[in-house]
Design an enzyme around this catalytic site. Structure first.
Site, PDB file in Angstrom:
ATOM      1  N   LYS A  90       0.941  -1.218   0.155  1.00 49.92           N
ATOM      2  CA  LYS A  90      -0.017  -0.050  -0.078  1.00 49.92           C
ATOM      3  C   LYS A  90       1.002   1.237  -0.049  1.00 49.92           C
ATOM      4  O   LYS A  90       1.836   1.357   0.819  1.00 49.92           O
ATOM      5  CB  LYS A  90      -0.897  -0.141   1.277  1.00 49.92           C
ATOM      6  CG  LYS A  90      -1.791   1.188   1.293  1.00 49.92           C
ATOM      7  CD  LYS A  90      -3.086   0.775   0.364  1.00 49.92           C
ATOM      8  CE  LYS A  90      -3.702   2.115   0.321  1.00 49.92           C
ATOM      9  NZ  LYS A  90      -3.505   2.717  -1.058  1.00 49.92           N
ATOM     10  N   LYS A 126       5.277   1.751  -3.127  1.00 49.44           N
ATOM     11  CA  LYS A 126       5.525   3.193  -3.718  1.00 49.44           C
ATOM     12  C   LYS A 126       5.569   2.964  -5.145  1.00 49.44           C
ATOM     13  O   LYS A 126       6.335   2.006  -5.651  1.00 49.44           O
ATOM     14  CB  LYS A 126       6.445   4.002  -3.241  1.00 49.44           C
ATOM     15  CG  LYS A 126       6.139   5.244  -3.297  1.00 49.44           C
ATOM     16  CD  LYS A 126       5.421   6.013  -2.264  1.00 49.44           C
ATOM     17  CE  LYS A 126       4.959   7.363  -2.282  1.00 49.44           C
ATOM     18  NZ  LYS A 126       4.254   7.792  -1.145  1.00 49.44           N
ATOM     19  N   GLY A 165      -2.743   8.062  -4.414  1.00 47.11           N
ATOM     20  CA  GLY A 165      -2.153   9.484  -4.945  1.00 47.11           C
ATOM     21  C   GLY A 165      -0.727   9.813  -4.282  1.00 47.11           C
ATOM     22  O   GLY A 165      -0.547   9.348  -2.950  1.00 47.11           O
ATOM     23  N   ASP A 166       0.106  10.751  -4.474  1.00 40.93           N
ATOM     24  CA  ASP A 166       1.118  11.428  -3.854  1.00 40.93           C
ATOM     25  C   ASP A 166       1.463  12.616  -4.784  1.00 40.93           C
ATOM     26  O   ASP A 166       0.538  13.008  -5.346  1.00 40.93           O
ATOM     27  CB  ASP A 166       2.274  10.271  -3.942  1.00 40.93           C
ATOM     28  CG  ASP A 166       3.423  10.881  -2.886  1.00 40.93           C
ATOM     29  OD1 ASP A 166       3.515  10.695  -1.820  1.00 40.93           O
ATOM     30  OD2 ASP A 166       4.438  11.496  -3.487  1.00 40.93           O
ATOM     31  N   THR A 209      -4.547  13.539   5.137  1.00 37.10           N
ATOM     32  CA  THR A 209      -3.384  13.833   5.409  1.00 37.10           C
ATOM     33  C   THR A 209      -3.102  14.903   6.053  1.00 37.10           C
ATOM     34  O   THR A 209      -2.252  14.884   7.319  1.00 37.10           O
ATOM     35  CB  THR A 209      -2.367  13.507   4.160  1.00 37.10           C
ATOM     36  OG1 THR A 209      -2.658  12.456   3.495  1.00 37.10           O
ATOM     37  CG2 THR A 209      -0.851  13.409   4.458  1.00 37.10           C
ATOM     38  N   ASN A 240      -2.355  19.069  -1.869  1.00 38.46           N
ATOM     39  CA  ASN A 240      -3.268  18.295  -1.010  1.00 38.46           C
ATOM     40  C   ASN A 240      -2.976  18.475   0.424  1.00 38.46           C
ATOM     41  O   ASN A 240      -3.976  18.889   1.265  1.00 38.46           O
ATOM     42  CB  ASN A 240      -3.402  16.845  -1.415  1.00 38.46           C
ATOM     43  CG  ASN A 240      -4.408  16.092  -0.814  1.00 38.46           C
ATOM     44  OD1 ASN A 240      -3.928  15.312   0.201  1.00 38.46           O
ATOM     45  ND2 ASN A 240      -5.586  16.233  -1.005  1.00 38.46           N
ATOM     46  N   SER A 376      -7.027   5.711   3.273  1.00 39.37           N
ATOM     47  CA  SER A 376      -6.949   4.740   2.356  1.00 39.37           C
ATOM     48  C   SER A 376      -7.209   3.296   2.768  1.00 39.37           C
ATOM     49  O   SER A 376      -8.090   2.947   1.994  1.00 39.37           O
ATOM     50  CB  SER A 376      -5.490   4.708   1.582  1.00 39.37           C
ATOM     51  OG  SER A 376      -5.327   6.013   0.924  1.00 39.37           O
TER      52      SER A 376
END
Ligand code: NDP
Ligand code: 2IT
Length: 444
Positions: A90, A126, A165-166, A209, A240, A376
């Site tokens: 994840k 990742k 997302g990142d 986050t 974000n 998530s």
């Protein structure tokens, strides 16, 4: 030579040039010395640290797509499947021109411990690409995302590996990737998180986050006899994480006076007008300097330097190594009392050591920004149940998770005689669960 130093030396030799990965490994291993020394013989025999620093698998692939001029472009795509001891891989996908294998390995390594700290059943991974979404049309972004997913879809799945997302990946990109995954596999499953609310996304994931960062910061302040209300806060980035950290900090009565992007930073002595930032960043996809066009009393400064603005609390929420020793000294000289990391590894090692040695309360990224991935995992639970929870229900769970992460980091630090050192506490607490699961599963 100690086992920890021996393994670190090997990591440097065997992963040449991957400086961010070396940095992340060193920080974790150094703070694990306290634990490893007590079990050195057994861990060494089991090759425990060698297994911990080697990703289970790295997938690397070509991403060809056609731009708006009919020109074929080729990017590099990656997925680092780092550790699946406690659950399916994840972790986010990053789209930024700086992306390379070493950066994704550092992020994947951090993710293993972060995900462990959440208390939820998620392993660490990742991925991403050196694709630059800036200035691209929606059609170009879609073409890239479809091509990227065409290859990635072979290696992921709701019970196997669940990206999110990142940097450079938000709701638009997740939507394009989800559509392509479904088309290729015929599966309507929770293979990605951060989805839109109409097709399986979770309430609060967008905010998670940033909100989580402020929840754990609040906890750290309270435990140290301080509070958020009335504090002056400087936040880097305006994506974000930065936007929703600003929102929650304002809700708790703090005053956020600065935000940035990779071009420069804004200072608004009256407090950031967040609706305007959201309009500029989320709707227009503009630059942070556009803020001063509409707020003439605010000041825009080109380039770096945001940490020179006096504040009580600093929240780096942009990218790795964005806050160095000089910045840390400046923060201290200006009276800053706490730093919490919304970004992954935004403080250099020297800056981190400075906070710890100079009484600045410091919550490292793998604890402080874990609210995103935790939510998530809550999205995954809702997808499995075919249910959607309310905003308040998810928010309350997120809040509880952040409080628990604080307690885990604080108590592990205390147990090992380094009270208040949340770097050691977070690393040790994250490590203990992963090692227990790895040990139980044999030599894998
Ligand atoms: P976004 O893409 O939404 O925003 C990134 C922000 O950081 C932008 O303002 C961007 O400016 C700035 N930035 C990015 N790269 C650089 C750089 N090299 N130098 C200076 N500024 C830069 O990303 P997120 O907000 O999602 O992510 C921010 C950080 O938080 C990252 O470290 C990410 O890994 C981490 N994180 C994110 C989570 C999430 O749920 N999204 C969860 C946990 C951690 P510009 O637009 O000019 O590039
Ligand atoms: O760094 C991170 O924790 C993220 N980018 C979020 C990962 C996720 O799976 O939600």
């Amino acid at each position: 030579m100690s086992y920890v130093d021996e393994v670190y030396d090997k990591v440097v030799k065997q992963n040449p040039g991957e400086v961010e990965f070396h940095q992340a490994v060193k920080e974790v291993l150094d703070s694990l010395k306290l634990v490893i020394d007590a079990n050195e013989e057994n861990y060494r025999k089991m090759g425990l640290l060698e297994r911990l620093v080697e990703p289970e698998r790295i997938i690397s692939f070509r991403v060809p797509w056609v731009d708006d001029h009919g020109q074929v472009q080729v990017n590099k795509g990656f997925r680092v499947q780092f550790n699946s001891a406690i659950g399916p891989y994840k972790g986010g996908l990053r789209l930024h021109p700086s992306v390379n294998q070493g950066i994704l390995k550092f992020l994947g390594f951090e993710q293993v411990f972060k995900n462990s700290l959440t208390g939820l059943p998620i392993g660490g991974g990742k991925g991403g690409s050196n694709f630059d979404p800036k200035g691209k049309s929606d059609r170009e972004v879609m073409a890239f995302c479809q091509s990227f997913m065409t290859e990635l879809s072979k290696y992921i799945g709701a019970d196997q590996d669940v990206p999110a997302g990142d940097i450079g990946v938000g709701a638009r990109e997740i939507g394009f990737m989800y559509g392509q995954y479904k088309r290729l596999t015929g599966l309507y499953e929770g293979v990605l998180t951060g989805k839109g609310l109409t097709y399986g996304g979770s309430l609060v994931r967008t905010q998670a986050t940033g909100y989580g960062l402020v929840y754990i910061l609040d906890e750290m302040l309270k435990d140290n006899g301080k509070e958020m209300a009335g504090k002056t806060v400087v936040i880097s980035g305006s994506g974000n994480v930065a936007i929703y950290a600003t929102e929650k900090a304002q809700q708790l009565g703090a005053k956020v006076v600065a935000l940035s992007d990779s071009s420069g930073y804004i200072y608004d002595k009256d407090g950031i007008k967040l609706d305007l930032v959201k309009e500029i960043k989320e709707v227009r996809r503009g630059r942070i300097k556009d803020y001063v066009d509409e707020v003439p009393t605010a000041v825009y400064t080109e380039g770096t330097g945001i940490w020179s603005i006096p504040c009580d609390v600093a929240l780096p929420c942009a990218t790795q190594n964005e806050l160095n020793l000089e910045d840390a000294k400046t923060l201290k000289a200006n009276g800053c009392l706490a730093v919490a990391e919304g970004a992954n590894m935004p403080s250099t090692r020297e800056a981190t050591d400075f906070y710890l040695e100079n009484g600045i309360l410091f919550m490292p990224g793998k604890a402080a920004n874990a609210g995103g991935v935790a939510t998530s995992a809550l999205e995954m639970s809702q997808n499995s149940q075919r249910l959607s929870w309310t905003f308040d229900e998810v928010d309350e769970r997120l809040h509880n998770i952040m409080v628990q992460i604080y307690e885990k980091a604080a108590s592990a630090a205390e147990r090992y005689g380094v009270k208040g050192n949340y770097v050691a506490g977070a690393n040790i607490a994250g490590f203990e669960k992963v090692v227990d699961a790895m040990t139980a599963q044999g030599i894998v």
